[in-house]
Scaffold this active site. Structure first.
Site, PDB file in Angstrom:
ATOM      1  CG  HIS A  93      39.916  -6.243 -18.139  1.00  0.00           C
ATOM      2  ND1 HIS A  93      40.374  -4.975 -18.458  1.00  0.00           N
ATOM      3  CD2 HIS A  93      40.975  -6.887 -17.598  1.00  0.00           C
ATOM      4  CE1 HIS A  93      41.649  -4.875 -18.128  1.00  0.00           C
ATOM      5  NE2 HIS A  93      42.035  -6.018 -17.605  1.00  0.00           N
ATOM      6  CG  ASP A  94      41.178  -5.499 -14.121  1.00  0.00           C
ATOM      7  OD1 ASP A  94      41.161  -6.700 -14.442  1.00  0.00           O
ATOM      8  OD2 ASP A  94      42.110  -4.727 -14.396  1.00  0.00           O
TER       9      ASP A  94
ATOM     10  CG  ASP B  69      46.483  -4.486 -22.174  1.00  0.00           C
ATOM     11  OD1 ASP B  69      47.446  -4.175 -21.462  1.00  0.00           O
ATOM     12  OD2 ASP B  69      45.304  -4.537 -21.768  1.00  0.00           O
TER      13      ASP B  69
ATOM     14  CG  ASP C  33      48.754  -4.918 -17.063  1.00  0.00           C
ATOM     15  OD1 ASP C  33      47.553  -4.683 -16.920  1.00  0.00           O
ATOM     16  OD2 ASP C  33      49.366  -5.770 -16.386  1.00  0.00           O
TER      17      ASP C  33
ATOM     18  CD  GLU D 123      45.868  -1.433 -14.735  1.00  0.00           C
ATOM     19  OE1 GLU D 123      44.846  -1.865 -14.213  1.00  0.00           O
ATOM     20  OE2 GLU D 123      46.842  -2.166 -15.019  1.00  0.00           O
TER      21      GLU D 123
HETATM   22  C1  GLC Z   1      46.029  -5.119 -14.677  1.00  0.00           C
HETATM   23  C2  GLC Z   1      45.022  -5.807 -15.561  1.00  0.00           C
HETATM   24  C3  GLC Z   1      44.482  -6.992 -14.821  1.00  0.00           C
HETATM   25  C4  GLC Z   1      45.633  -7.934 -14.529  1.00  0.00           C
HETATM   26  C5  GLC Z   1      46.760  -7.213 -13.793  1.00  0.00           C
HETATM   27  C6  GLC Z   1      48.016  -8.019 -13.814  1.00  0.00           C
HETATM   28  O1  GLC Z   1      45.472  -4.617 -13.516  1.00  0.00           O
HETATM   29  O2  GLC Z   1      44.027  -4.901 -15.955  1.00  0.00           O
HETATM   30  O3  GLC Z   1      43.458  -7.643 -15.528  1.00  0.00           O
HETATM   31  O4  GLC Z   1      45.180  -9.003 -13.747  1.00  0.00           O
HETATM   32  O5  GLC Z   1      47.078  -5.983 -14.398  1.00  0.00           O
HETATM   33  O6  GLC Z   1      48.558  -8.066 -15.108  1.00  0.00           O
END
Ligand code: GLC
Ligand code: CA
Length: 545
Positions: A320-321, A96, A196, A246
């Site tokens: 995880h979010d 990641d 990310d 993402e």
């Molecule tokens: C993404 C991650 C999340 C994190 C954010 C900032 O959304 O999945 O867990 O808090 O990025 O890095």
């Protein structure tokens, strides 16, 4: 055909997966000890969320060194062993990469704070106007997106926590530093990357107030994002590894460009519109039951649009979010097993690459915590305060967290029914839900009808049937609310997936004759000759050669 089209990817949140040394925190040796279990799922890749050096203000999404391992999770030797041991089992490790921002503990930021001009230009420092921040933009974790540094007399941009400073991608040196991180991990034998919030990396030339929103329209899918991604992938030499971006608040049009092979950007995208159908007025912190009609229309639009224009999606409900899907879209009480299986079927038969988030394959559910002291997540704790300031009562704020907190998805993996769920020998960093008494890997291994057994079957089906990997998708019964139905077509082959998204039976306009079809999977046993109705959360997948 690209390999990732046949693959299923397993997501691990190391802090909550398996604790090998009894400190209550999951670690890399813990992951290694569970590789045979992961292999038994049939998955091709593991995506691990960050385990790099970090003060863990945002559980590792605040990276202080991209090439070092946080000792709490293990050593570089452990990561090398993980890569090798996973490799022996035919599983590739995806890392990641948090490249939109670094931790403020990163040496680049520390040098910037010291006034080093070279490193000041690694971040986005701006002057404010008379004690006010440069713009009115809001951080995604609440509050202003700017933080003042008295020693410098300047503000720096942080779209997330104030300890996560946004990098300046306009600076070519920053881009080369990040490519070098990719080369480093490629040389270690990593097989892919997740990037990310990577559609936020390109900021506008001019910073101005947002009179309509929180600022996101200026930097989401920003002006140079496609150029930056092309350069990142090309000049780091990571193609043709599997990559997933993402994409936060993105558009279909941009996701096509990010993932169409002709563009040479990424293999696929995570996009989130289907996880906003229970946000009242688009607001995460305003509760509303899921709008299944909207959910259905979302899948129709995105699946069809990505197909027509050659894009590729990551298929997922959980990460995880996100809260646990079975609690959110299914029924984690009366129809726990049925709804967990239906949710899985509904996306695993679609066009794209499915992701399974640790514990989802067991039907893990939200923990229903009672106290604010049960929560650990920075976003949850911030919003607990913000919601009350905005007029919610304490109980309303708690109920909102119970449904929306990211900690819902972060509870320790439920390996067995023991006191600490087989996750750790001592009290874990985040409390274990009571339901681990029956939702756990050990119990489900013994049960041929378990959610776990069902997931294994779904993964195997994708490997076996080209129509699932590359068939065209076409939605059916668009007028029947609550019924998510589609077919996949490849040559003469036809696969039909029927999913009742709701806890009420749904009637089909006309019964479907099953003659000539074979049932590949379903959560209620063999259908009769005719299907006229689907029961609560029922899923049926039929196939014809
Ligand atoms: C993404 C991650 C999340 C994190 C954010 C900032 O959304 O999945 O867990 O808090 O990025 O890095
Ligand atoms: Ca540990």
């Amino acid at each position: 055909m690209e390999n990732f089209k046949k693959s299923t990817i397993y997501q691990i949140y190391p802090k909550s997966f398996c604790d090998s040394n009894g400190d209550g925190i999951g670690d890399i040796p813990g992951i290694i000890s569970k590789l045979d279990y992961i292999k038994s799922l049939g998955v091709d890749y593991i995506w691990s969320t960050p385990f790099f050096t970090s003060p863990l203000k945002d559980n590792g999404y605040d990276v202080a060194d991209y090439r070092e391992i946080n000792p709490i999770f293990g050593t570089m030797g452990d990561v090398e062993e993980l890569i090798a041991e996973a490799g022996k089992r035919g599983i590739g490790l995806m890392l990641d990469m948090v490249f939109n921002h670094t931790s403020t503990q990163h040496k680049w930021f520390q040098k910037a704070l010291g006034g080093d001009r070279e490193y000041l230009d690694y971040y986005i420092f701006r002057d404010g106007a008379e004690g006010a921040p440069p713009t009115n933009w809001q951080s995604k974790f609440g509050g202003s997106a700017w933080e003042y540094v008295p020693g410098l007399g300047k503000w720096y941009l942080h779209l997330f926590d104030r300890t996560q400073a946004d990098l300046n991608w306009e600076n070519p040196k920053v881009r080369e530093e990040l490519r070098d991180v990719l080369r480093f991990w490629k040389n270690k034998g990593v097989k892919g990357f997740r990037f990310d919030v990577v559609n936020l990396i390109s900021k506008p030339g001019l910073f101005e107030d947002d009179m309509q929103g929180d600022g996101r329209r200026f930097y989401t899918d920003g002006p140079r994002v496609h150029e930056f991604l092309k350069e990142l992938v090309r000049d780091s030499g990571i193609a043709p590894m599997v990559t997933v971006g993402e994409m936060s608040s993105t558009s279909l049009e941009n996701c096509v460009r990010y993932s169409n092979p002709a563009e040479r950007e990424l293999s696929m995208c995570f996009h989130f519109h289907h996880l906003k159908v229970d946000y009242r007025d688009g607001e995460k912190w305003e509760l509303m039951p899921p709008d299944y009609g909207k959910l259905k229309r979302h899948f129709e639009e995105w699946q069809t649009g990505m197909q027509q224009q050659g894009g590729w999606s990551a298929l997922f409900w959980c990460n995880h979010d996100q809260p646990r899907a079975v609690s959110r879209f299914g029924d984690d009480k009366a129809y726990w097993k049925e709804s967990a299986k239906m949710l899985a079927t509904s996306i695993h038969m679609m066009r794209g690459t499915p992701y399974i988030y640790q514990g989802e394959e067991l039907g893990m559910a939200n923990p229903a915590y009672k106290e604010i002291s049960d929560y650990r997540d920075v976003e949850s704790i911030n919003y607990y305060g913000i919601m009350q300031k905005a007029g919610k009562t304490q109980e309303e704020a708690l109920e909102t967290l119970r449904q929306r907190s990211r900690d819902n998805g972060r509870t320790p993996m439920q390996w067995d029914a023991g006191e600490y769920a087989g996750f750790s020998a001592s009290r874990p960093w985040l409390a274990i839900p009571e339901n681990h008494a029956y939702i756990n890997a050990e119990a489900e291994e013994q049960d041929a009808d378990s959610v776990l057994a069902y997931y294994r079957k779904l993964v195997a089906l994708r490997k076996e049937y080209p129509v699932i990997q590359e068939g065209a998708i076409e939605f059916l019964y668009r007028e029947v609310p609550g019924l998510l139905a589609y077919q996949r077509l490849l040559g003469e082959e036809r696969l039909l997936a029927l999913n009742n998204l709701t806890g009420e039976p749904v009637r089909l306009p006309e019964p479907i004759g099953c003659r000539g079809f074979q049932r590949l999977i379903g959560n209620y046993g063999e259908p009769g000759e005719l299907i006229g109705e689907l029961r609560a959360y029922e899923s049926i997948v039929l196939w014809k050669p």
